[in-house]
Motif scaffolding. Structure first.
Motif, mmCIF file in Angstrom:
data_model
loop_
_atom_site.group_PDB
_atom_site.id
_atom_site.type_symbol
_atom_site.label_atom_id
_atom_site.label_comp_id
_atom_site.label_asym_id
_atom_site.label_seq_id
_atom_site.Cartn_x
_atom_site.Cartn_y
_atom_site.Cartn_z
ATOM 1 N N PHE A 142 0.963 -1.237 -0.015
ATOM 2 C CA PHE A 142 -0.043 0.090 -0.138
ATOM 3 C C PHE A 142 0.804 1.242 0.025
ATOM 4 O O PHE A 142 2.062 1.096 0.302
ATOM 5 C CB PHE A 142 -0.898 0.108 1.137
ATOM 6 C CG PHE A 142 -2.255 -1.184 1.140
ATOM 7 C CD1 PHE A 142 -3.101 -0.927 0.137
ATOM 8 C CD2 PHE A 142 -2.109 -2.163 2.282
ATOM 9 C CE1 PHE A 142 -3.946 -1.782 0.164
ATOM 10 C CE2 PHE A 142 -3.163 -2.926 2.203
ATOM 11 C CZ PHE A 142 -4.123 -2.682 1.056
ATOM 12 N N MET A 143 0.244 2.231 -0.206
ATOM 13 C CA MET A 143 1.043 3.793 -0.118
ATOM 14 C C MET A 143 0.237 4.461 0.590
ATOM 15 O O MET A 143 -0.849 5.075 0.593
ATOM 16 C CB MET A 143 1.358 4.161 -1.314
ATOM 17 C CG MET A 143 2.246 5.395 -1.432
ATOM 18 S SD MET A 143 2.507 6.151 -3.265
ATOM 19 C CE MET A 143 4.197 6.520 -3.237
ATOM 20 N N VAL A 144 1.164 4.852 1.940
ATOM 21 C CA VAL A 144 0.355 5.967 2.945
ATOM 22 C C VAL A 144 0.976 7.442 2.411
ATOM 23 O O VAL A 144 0.001 8.211 2.532
ATOM 24 C CB VAL A 144 1.064 5.862 4.248
ATOM 25 C CG1 VAL A 144 0.927 6.875 4.948
ATOM 26 C CG2 VAL A 144 0.459 4.472 5.011
ATOM 27 N N GLY A 149 1.730 -10.922 4.408
ATOM 28 C CA GLY A 149 1.189 -9.874 4.944
ATOM 29 C C GLY A 149 1.306 -8.519 4.225
ATOM 30 O O GLY A 149 0.957 -8.346 3.041
ATOM 31 N N TYR A 150 1.814 -7.516 4.862
ATOM 32 C CA TYR A 150 1.673 -6.131 4.440
ATOM 33 C C TYR A 150 2.933 -5.331 4.573
ATOM 34 O O TYR A 150 3.910 -5.371 5.178
ATOM 35 C CB TYR A 150 0.794 -5.344 5.417
ATOM 36 C CG TYR A 150 -0.581 -5.919 5.304
ATOM 37 C CD1 TYR A 150 -1.518 -5.763 4.785
ATOM 38 C CD2 TYR A 150 -0.701 -7.293 6.260
ATOM 39 C CE1 TYR A 150 -2.926 -6.236 4.802
ATOM 40 C CE2 TYR A 150 -1.986 -7.962 6.102
ATOM 41 C CZ TYR A 150 -3.016 -7.541 5.535
ATOM 42 O OH TYR A 150 -4.449 -8.024 5.412
ATOM 43 N N THR A 151 3.089 -4.428 3.278
ATOM 44 C CA THR A 151 3.974 -3.357 3.453
ATOM 45 C C THR A 151 3.370 -2.089 2.795
ATOM 46 O O THR A 151 2.200 -2.060 2.116
ATOM 47 C CB THR A 151 5.339 -3.766 3.005
ATOM 48 O OG1 THR A 151 6.297 -2.844 3.070
ATOM 49 C CG2 THR A 151 5.134 -3.856 1.305
ATOM 50 N N ALA A 152 3.853 -0.791 3.460
ATOM 51 C CA ALA A 152 3.220 0.350 2.865
ATOM 52 C C ALA A 152 4.334 1.246 2.709
ATOM 53 O O ALA A 152 5.544 1.296 3.518
ATOM 54 C CB ALA A 152 2.363 0.855 3.754
ATOM 55 N N VAL A 153 4.398 2.101 1.646
ATOM 56 C CA VAL A 153 5.322 3.226 1.438
ATOM 57 C C VAL A 153 4.826 4.329 2.277
ATOM 58 O O VAL A 153 3.709 4.688 2.249
ATOM 59 C CB VAL A 153 5.411 3.594 -0.171
ATOM 60 C CG1 VAL A 153 6.319 4.817 -0.206
ATOM 61 C CG2 VAL A 153 5.524 2.460 -1.078
#
Ligand code: GCU
Length: 676
Positions: A382-384, A435-439
């Protein structure tokens, strides 16, 4: 401080608690997350209750003490556990809190820290449960990617310069890095890749590793946060002095083996490497005639002795794509490049997939690759940072968009397969690592992200990576109570405004699945519908005087819809069943095409842009209701940003409406756009 303000509870509420001390069972050194939990409780409870809480080793007054322990130490002291506590404590990072006994248990050191933060969060919100509660994460990977460059800039960063780097090296003062790790731990995040995916080879110089990277890891470790590094594929050539970076060359393999060993010397618990290769001009295995799997496995083999993982990004596509071929489609790239390699990746390779097939647009369907890899593990990205979403000059709460992705059912082999289940070890593919990672791209700005309200996105991201079934509004209300106070007017006002913000932004920036109509070529900011087409980036809309939208059907278009499993594929293949909000993503239609709502596409464009911009016009007035209810500095800061956003929404509205009016020649029924 962000959401870790620990604002004081009203005196009469605080009086209900008699906490005076914190007691910890077992012995833990200062760098253990248990020690961080204790420090956090001492500080947090003191501030929230307005009393002086201290750490004690005296176990005679447990009735006024918070007792903190790893499960084993608790049992070793002769205690027993209920079955419900065991349910949570059987899982890595799980915790159990009994507010009556003021007992906080973790399955491991990190679990203790997460339990302490959960306790403090509820206490600060005035919502502390009277019955015991526990939690555990759905997925082991809960990470952040920072796109920080070694010169101190941040690619797509809108919150100031890098916390990590300056002038080609890691900064001396890592106090903000420590605060970042603390924020991360408080929402359950456990890993961070600290440098840009467009990676600088000199990160791996001995000096940078020993003087810099090691210190960053040491600073974040007490918060249960481990670090990873983004690597440049060509490093053997550019830094190592070899003649090639061919992943099958014995010298290259040996070089990466040695280099990996060197990295682990300095950071023994490093997570692994993130690789962006053969993407947007980056070198990669394809440059040497090797497959993507051969490239990924080279790193995997170097990492295997240390238990590390390669996060290989699926963001591989041709950015010189020719628009005159109607079959060309950037959206096809991830599946085209990766799906046939499902059996080819080593066990410690994880493919990192952006949530949509293009690039963090205001609305995208789920990347079909997430349902096409089965034996190869994957994480979602995702991207924050709001690259296409107003770059933190606009307040846009993104959790509702992420929820449309996480709650989507991919119907793998005709069976229920929600994205949030696929991304869990107990999901249909049973990936142990997923799972998850986000910029995120926080920077040195005191607000972290450049806008106080943008921090709701970071908060919600961490909480969703832990509990993807949580509701966007519930998470927002938690964040508001912790960040702005528990006054119901504040919680309602902030909550309603931010829940309106993604739909409003979509309405004025890129409705019906057309994508964010921003400037594609340079800034990714501000309206520029003309820039979508006529270039190789492939974020096309194919707009002309008759109609617009990408025909991505199997029958007459690029075939993208056929990348989904049959039930989803047929949903998108047929214009009748394609939801309006993705219509132009999947179909090319005339401006006069009638939507399910009964409006034509062009009239919908006009109406949506006016309505979206009108909603944004209400933000400054709604915020005004908080004057005196929140501190003045933050009140003014947000108010200024919201007035700017209200103005810019008009620019968006008029630019987009006039562009399509000029192109289609069709006037607005309501006589706002056109010639009358
Ligand atoms: C986007 C972004 C780039 C970034 C790339 C990536 O295209 O604009 O700056 O490098 O994504 O995710 O690798």
């Amino acid at each position: 401080a962000a959401w870790l303000r620990y604002g004081a509870l009203p005196a009469e509420q605080a009086a209900a608690y008699s906490i005076k001390t914190v007691t910890v069972l077992g012995s833990h050194d200062e760098t253990s997350p248990v020690a961080s939990a204790v420090r956090e409780l001492v500080d947090g409870v003191s501030k929230i209750l307005g009393v002086t809480v201290s750490l004690t080793s005296d176990t005679s007054s447990l009735s006024t003490s918070i007792v903190v322990a790893i499960r084993e130490d608790y049992l070793a002291a002769g205690n027993t556990l209920s079955a419900s506590a065991t349910d949570f404590l059987d899982h890595t990072d799980g915790y159990w809190v009994d507010p009556q006994k003021t007992l906080i248990l973790g399955s491991d050191a990190r679990g203790v820290l997460y339990g302490a933060f959960a306790y403090l969060s509820q206490l600060a919100q005035g919502t502390l449960s009277s019955t015991p509660f526990g939690s555990r994460p759905r997925a082991p990977v809960r990470w952040i990617n920072q796109w920080d460059n070694m010169d101190g800039t941040i690619e797509r960063g809108y919150g100031g310069r890098s916390l990590f780097f300056e002038g080609g090296r890691v900064v001396e003062d890592l106090s903000r890095v420590k605060e970042y790790a603390r924020l991360m731990a408080s929402i359950g995040l456990n890993g961070i890749v600290i440098n840009n995916v467009n990676a600088n080879p000199s990160l791996l110089s001995e000096e940078c590793l020993s003087q810099g990277v090691k210190r960053v890891a040491d600073t974040m470790r007490p918060y249960g946060v481990r670090i990873g590094l983004a690597l440049n594929f060509d490093t053997p050539r550019t830094l190592g002095g070899l003649e090639t970076s061919d992943p099958l060359d014995a010298g290259v393999v040996a070089w990466w083996g040695e280099t990996t060993k060197r990295i682990y010397n300095h950071v023994p618990d490093m997570l692994g490497f993130t690789i962006k290769a053969n993407s947007e001009g980056q070198p990669g295995p394809l440059s040497y005639g090797r497959t993507l799997a051969e490239g990924a496995n080279m790193f995997a083999k170097a990492l295997a002795p240390f238990g590390g993982f390669v996060f290989y990004r699926a963001f591989v596509y041709d950015h010189h794509l020719r628009e005159d071929n109607p079959k060309n489609d950037r959206a096809n790239a991830a599946v085209d490049f990766f799906a046939h390699l499902d059996d080819a990746f080593d066990d410690n390779v994880v493919v990192q997939v952006k949530f949509g097939p293009i690039d963090f647009q205001v609305r995208e369907p789920v990347s079909p690759l997430l349902a096409r890899l089965k034996r190869t593990k994957a994480v979602i990205e995702f991207m924050v940072a709001q690259e296409y979403m107003g770059q933190q000059s606009h307040a846009v709460y993104l959790a509702p968009e992420w929820k449309t992705i996480l709650d989507f059912d991919m119907r793998v082999d005709g069976r229920p397969s929600l994205v949030r289940d696929i991304l869990s070890p107990d999901g249909p593919f049973g990936w142990p690592v997923t799972g998850y990672t986000a910029v995120v791209n926080v920077g040195r700005d005191t607000t972290w992200l450049g806008h106080h309200l943008a921090m709701a996105n970071l908060y919600a991201y961490g909480r969703l990576a832990w509990s993807p079934e949580a509701g966007a509004r519930d998470l927002l209300d938690e964040w508001t109570r912790l960040t702005w106070g528990t006054d119901p007017v504040v919680v309602e006002t902030v909550g309603n405004l931010l829940m309106d913000s993604w739909p409003a932004y979509e309405a004025h920036s890129g409705n019906l699945g057309i994508q964010t109509l921003c400037d594609i070529l340079y800034t990714h900011y501000g309206p520029s519908p003309a820039s979508q087409d006529g270039n190789g980036w492939g974020q096309w809309t194919r707009a002309d005087q008759h109609g617009l939208g990408m025909d991505r059907t199997v029958a007459t278009g690029t075939g993208f819809s056929g990348q989904y499993h049959p039930e989803v594929a047929s949903l998108y293949e047929n214009i009748e069943t394609t939801p309006d909000d993705l219509l132009l993503w999947f179909h090319h239609v005339p401006y006069t095409h009638v939507l399910k709502s009964g409006k034509t596409v062009i009239q919908h464009f006009y109406d949506a842009h006016y309505e979206g911009a009108a909603t944004v016009q209400t933000y400054p007035g709604r915020w005004e209701a908080l004057r005196g209810k929140v501190d003045n500095a933050r009140f003014e800061h947000v108010g200024f940003k919201l007035r700017y956003q209200a103005g810019h929404a008009l620019v968006w509205r008029d630019s987009v409406c006039r562009f399509y009016h000029a192109l289609s020649g069709i006037d607005d029924d309501k006589k706002r756009v056109g010639h009358y």
